[in-house]
Enzyme design. Structure first.
Site, PDB file in Angstrom:
ATOM      1  N   CYS A   1      14.252  17.332  19.581  1.00 28.10           N
ATOM      2  CA  CYS A   1      14.288  16.338  18.494  1.00 28.10           C
ATOM      3  C   CYS A   1      12.870  15.881  18.145  1.00 28.10           C
ATOM      4  CB  CYS A   1      15.219  15.198  18.867  1.00 28.10           C
ATOM      5  SG  CYS A   1      15.855  14.398  17.408  1.00 28.10           S
TER       6      CYS A   1
ATOM      7  N   HIS B   1      19.657  16.526  20.704  1.00 25.14           N
ATOM      8  CA  HIS B   1      19.482  16.003  22.066  1.00 25.14           C
ATOM      9  C   HIS B   1      20.434  16.777  22.971  1.00 25.14           C
ATOM     10  CE1 HIS B   1      17.167  12.214  21.327  1.00 25.14           C
ATOM     11  NE2 HIS B   1      17.577  12.468  20.109  1.00 25.14           N
TER      12      HIS B   1
ATOM     13  N   GLU C   1      20.483  16.354  26.128  1.00 27.45           N
ATOM     14  CA  GLU C   1      20.510  15.600  27.394  1.00 27.45           C
ATOM     15  C   GLU C   1      21.516  14.450  27.361  1.00 27.45           C
ATOM     16  OE1 GLU C   1      18.525  15.208  24.986  1.00 27.45           O
ATOM     17  OE2 GLU C   1      17.757  13.161  24.876  1.00 27.45           O
TER      18      GLU C   1
HETATM   19  N1  GLN Z   1      13.716  10.831  13.453  1.00 26.23           N
HETATM   20  C1  GLN Z   1      12.864  10.924  14.608  1.00 26.23           C
HETATM   21  C2  GLN Z   1      11.440  11.309  14.212  1.00 26.23           C
HETATM   22  O1  GLN Z   1      11.208  11.667  13.106  1.00 26.23           O
HETATM   23  C3  GLN Z   1      13.417  11.919  15.598  1.00 26.23           C
HETATM   24  C4  GLN Z   1      14.765  11.435  16.076  1.00 26.23           C
HETATM   25  C5  GLN Z   1      15.078  11.784  17.482  1.00 26.23           C
HETATM   26  O2  GLN Z   1      14.244  12.194  18.283  1.00 26.23           O
HETATM   27  N2  GLN Z   1      16.323  11.553  17.817  1.00 26.23           N
HETATM   28  O3  GLN Z   1      10.572  11.257  15.030  1.00 26.23           O
END
Ligand code: GLN
Length: 190
Positions: A78, A169, A171
């Site tokens: 992410c 994610h 995890e």
């Molecule tokens: N929207 C977040 C970003 O741009 C990432 C979201 C996440 O890690 N769940 O950093």
């Protein structure tokens, strides 16, 4: 195997727990010197702008680039995926610039801010339970990047040699399949 989880901000404890379930020792990483003892590193989800700033402040940009240059596996999930990308969509500057992917932040739109799904992943027998939270996606990949998973025609996981990235994610459920996949990569590069 010792796998670090970069602990500047974001979902750290959850990754440590999953690494344990998958059979590795998870180490909370707060200082660059700690990278020495690791076989691999996870950069967790959270807020990429915040983590990126803290990485600069604490010397992690150079340290993780060196870590990766020694062919130590790095897994960005992410926000972590945003941090490892060579290119970000729009005006934004890349952070670590390790992996040959172009990433768009918050790419699934407001109404789909978060959702959960089972994903098919190339090279994995079973599907993986994935949680997407204001998730980024991979808009394009370079020549030696292997696309591992696609969700509604969008690339959500990819691998380039010792580098792994996922939009979601892996995890936040009890399914540690994706962590096992990363541990196999780490074994390969040890
Ligand atoms: N929207 C977040 C970003 O741009 C990432 C979201 C996440 O890690 N769940 O950093």
């Amino acid at each position: 195997m010792k796998i670090g989880v970069l602990a500047l901000q974001g979902a750290v404890a959850e990754h440590i727990r999953m690494l344990g379930l998958a059979g590795a020792e998870g180490v909370v990483i707060k200082r660059t010197e700690q990278l020495e003892e690791l076989d691999g590193l996870i950069i967790p989800g959270g807020e990429s702008t915040t983590i990126g700033k803290l990485m600069r402040t604490y010397g992690f940009i150079e340290a993780i680039r060196e870590f990766s240059a020694r062919r130590k596996p790095v897994f960005g999930t992410c926000a972590g995926m945003i941090l490892v990308a060579k290119e970000l969509s729009g005006q934004e500057e890349a952070h670590l610039g390790l992996m040959d992917i172009r990433v768009a932040r918050n790419a699934f739109g407001r109404q789909r801010e978060s959702f959960e799904t089972d994903l098919a992943v190339k090279g994995m027998e079973n599907t993986v339970r994935a949680v997407f939270i204001r998730a980024p996606l991979i808009e394009s990949v370079g020549g030696n990047v292997d696309v591992l998973s696609v969700y509604q025609d969008q690339i959500v996981a990819a691998r380039q040699e010792h580098l792994l990235a996922a939009s979601f994610h892996p995890e936040l459920t009890d399914d540690y399949g994706f962590h096992s996949y990363f541990l196999d990569m780490v074994r390969q590069y040890r």
